[in-house]
Scaffold this motif. Sequence first.
Motif, PDB file in Angstrom:
ATOM      1  N   UNK A   1     -15.246  -6.148   4.240  1.00 44.12           N
ATOM      2  CA  UNK A   1     -15.399  -5.445   5.522  1.00 44.12           C
ATOM      3  C   UNK A   1     -14.258  -4.328   5.752  1.00 44.12           C
ATOM      4  N   UNK A   2     -14.081  -3.629   6.871  1.00 42.19           N
ATOM      5  CA  UNK A   2     -13.210  -2.581   7.215  1.00 42.19           C
ATOM      6  C   UNK A   2     -11.789  -3.163   6.793  1.00 42.19           C
ATOM      7  N   UNK A   3     -11.420  -4.390   7.524  1.00 40.47           N
ATOM      8  CA  UNK A   3     -10.155  -4.969   7.216  1.00 40.47           C
ATOM      9  C   UNK A   3      -9.980  -5.236   5.559  1.00 40.47           C
ATOM     10  N   UNK A   4     -10.644  -5.520   5.206  1.00 34.88           N
ATOM     11  CA  UNK A   4     -10.420  -5.870   3.704  1.00 34.88           C
ATOM     12  C   UNK A   4      -9.909  -4.542   3.071  1.00 34.88           C
ATOM     13  N   UNK A   5     -10.472  -3.353   3.321  1.00 34.40           N
ATOM     14  CA  UNK A   5     -10.024  -2.176   2.797  1.00 34.40           C
ATOM     15  C   UNK A   5      -8.637  -1.687   3.424  1.00 34.40           C
ATOM     16  N   UNK A   6      -8.506  -2.111   4.608  1.00 34.21           N
ATOM     17  CA  UNK A   6      -7.173  -1.940   5.279  1.00 34.21           C
ATOM     18  C   UNK A   6      -6.266  -2.610   4.552  1.00 34.21           C
ATOM     19  N   UNK A   7      -6.276  -4.060   4.342  1.00 34.12           N
ATOM     20  CA  UNK A   7      -5.292  -4.781   3.611  1.00 34.12           C
ATOM     21  C   UNK A   7      -5.149  -4.489   2.250  1.00 34.12           C
ATOM     22  N   UNK A   8      -6.016  -3.699   1.537  1.00 35.67           N
ATOM     23  CA  UNK A   8      -5.768  -3.229   0.219  1.00 35.67           C
ATOM     24  C   UNK A   8      -4.695  -2.221   0.179  1.00 35.67           C
ATOM     25  N   UNK A   9      -5.094  -1.289   1.220  1.00 38.41           N
ATOM     26  CA  UNK A   9      -4.493  -0.015   1.353  1.00 38.41           C
ATOM     27  C   UNK A   9      -3.152  -0.190   1.855  1.00 38.41           C
ATOM     28  N   UNK A  10      -2.627  -1.486   2.240  1.00 42.90           N
ATOM     29  CA  UNK A  10      -1.382  -1.965   2.657  1.00 42.90           C
ATOM     30  C   UNK A  10      -0.694  -2.910   1.592  1.00 42.90           C
ATOM     31  N   UNK A  11      -1.481  -2.616   0.541  1.00 40.83           N
ATOM     32  CA  UNK A  11      -1.045  -3.384  -0.717  1.00 40.83           C
ATOM     33  C   UNK A  11      -0.746  -4.810  -0.610  1.00 40.83           C
ATOM     34  N   UNK A  12      -1.468  -5.427   0.161  1.00 44.14           N
ATOM     35  CA  UNK A  12      -1.185  -6.976   0.433  1.00 44.14           C
ATOM     36  C   UNK A  12      -2.113  -7.750  -0.660  1.00 44.14           C
TER      37      UNK A  12
ATOM     38  N   UNK B   1       2.154  -7.667   7.426  1.00 38.27           N
ATOM     39  CA  UNK B   1       3.301  -8.907   7.296  1.00 38.27           C
ATOM     40  C   UNK B   1       2.471  -9.929   6.299  1.00 38.27           C
ATOM     41  N   UNK B   2       1.324 -10.014   6.199  1.00 39.24           N
ATOM     42  CA  UNK B   2       0.628 -11.024   5.596  1.00 39.24           C
ATOM     43  C   UNK B   2       1.080 -11.106   4.047  1.00 39.24           C
TER      44      UNK B   2
ATOM     45  N   UNK C   1       3.763 -12.225  20.889  1.00 39.35           N
ATOM     46  CA  UNK C   1       4.435 -13.691  20.996  1.00 39.35           C
ATOM     47  C   UNK C   1       4.344 -14.346  19.506  1.00 39.35           C
ATOM     48  N   UNK C   2       4.321 -13.550  18.443  1.00 38.53           N
ATOM     49  CA  UNK C   2       3.813 -14.298  17.230  1.00 38.53           C
ATOM     50  C   UNK C   2       5.128 -14.465  16.417  1.00 38.53           C
ATOM     51  N   UNK C   3       4.982 -15.751  15.928  1.00 41.45           N
ATOM     52  CA  UNK C   3       6.283 -16.504  15.076  1.00 41.45           C
ATOM     53  C   UNK C   3       6.073 -16.179  13.453  1.00 41.45           C
ATOM     54  N   UNK C   4       6.937 -15.355  12.900  1.00 39.56           N
ATOM     55  CA  UNK C   4       6.904 -14.839  11.459  1.00 39.56           C
ATOM     56  C   UNK C   4       7.894 -15.825  10.825  1.00 39.56           C
ATOM     57  N   UNK C   5       8.013 -16.898  11.096  1.00 42.44           N
ATOM     58  CA  UNK C   5       9.095 -17.683  10.366  1.00 42.44           C
ATOM     59  C   UNK C   5       8.415 -18.329   8.993  1.00 42.44           C
ATOM     60  N   UNK C   6       7.029 -18.642   9.185  1.00 38.62           N
ATOM     61  CA  UNK C   6       6.593 -19.137   8.067  1.00 38.62           C
ATOM     62  C   UNK C   6       5.525 -18.009   7.433  1.00 38.62           C
ATOM     63  N   UNK C   7       5.427 -18.079   6.120  1.00 36.83           N
ATOM     64  CA  UNK C   7       4.519 -16.950   5.454  1.00 36.83           C
ATOM     65  C   UNK C   7       3.165 -16.967   6.048  1.00 36.83           C
ATOM     66  N   UNK C   8       2.717 -15.884   6.271  1.00 37.78           N
ATOM     67  CA  UNK C   8       1.264 -15.788   7.007  1.00 37.78           C
ATOM     68  C   UNK C   8       0.145 -15.465   6.094  1.00 37.78           C
TER      69      UNK C   8
END
Length: 352
Positions: free
Chosen positions: A262-273, A253-254, A171-178
């Motif tokens: 952390x692990x999520x840091x490397x995930x975000x980097x691999x997603x080119x965020x 989407x971020x 139920x997420x709203x993606x109308x604003x930048x995340x």
Amino acid sequence: MPHRILVIAPAWVGDSVMAQPLYRRLKGYRPDTHITVMAPDWTLPLLDRMAEVDATLRNPFGHGALRLGSRYQLGRRLRGQYDQAIVLPNSFKSALIPWFARIPQRTGFVGESRYGLLNDARTLDPKALPQMVERFAILAETAGRPLPRPVPAPRMTVDPQTRDQAVQALGLDVDRPVVAFCPGAEYGPAKRWPARHFAELARRLVSQGYAVWLFGSAKDQPETAAIAIEAGVPLVDLAGRTSLAQAIDLLSLAHLVVTNDSGLMHVAAALERPLVALYGSSSPEFTPPLNERAEIVTLDLDCSPCFERKCPLKHFDCMEKLGAELVESAIARVLTKPPGTPGSPYIRVQPV
């Protein structure tokens, strides 16, 4: 016949991400290579988003569990299926299954005296290979050959339809930048930026029109709840509400990610965020976010990096004195950096 490789993968999320350039190199050298990765359940969603991985095998052995008989039985079932094994963890037990499977070429670093288990044993030179991603990637090379540089950065792909399903399910709203916050760090509290600093940054970002989503596992819920309460502004707390697969898809989407090491840091980097990574007890020299649009912020105190789970000096200055205003300045640099700009050295700032 394709060249069939079994990779024994690491158990940590970040390490699993940093193994992806190895897979890319293997495919680059022999496009007919068929790569099977044996990994724990919790890392399989990462592998599903790596185009180079052809198949996965569940690693049923928990951390520290020898279970010699079970390893022998699994290795025996795998006999005749692979031409080479590449063992990424350095433990003795991680090399047992390829040995039991009688895989002809068994590659890895010497580690815990594994000479009998590996017949393509390499000796690690930490100075020549300062980053973990390099230590994995060199195992694609023949013994004695130097590592070709640059090593490609880890990359993962996301299916937009699956991502949209995650948005709808939660139920997420993606109308604003995340802006995604990743305030957890599995290794220990010494790697975590304090909740009050995350809360202060959240207030500043929400006032600028951003939506702030908090990511993490169920273990991170106390931390994310503290951030949400202290911030006093509407935040979306996703800790413990998503699977790792959903977290990966939603991070794509971020507009920006602010994260501990952390692990999520490397995930975000691999997603080119675009991301800002915060370092205290650990080192950005060894495991940096491999992303051109990343800023690493550290106070670079004399006592850090200490690589301890908890601050041995009891003051935790490396994170306590790293205020929200310093991170906000790093955010401004990241968001104004043109795509394709070479990555900059990490930012050392003075405590205030």
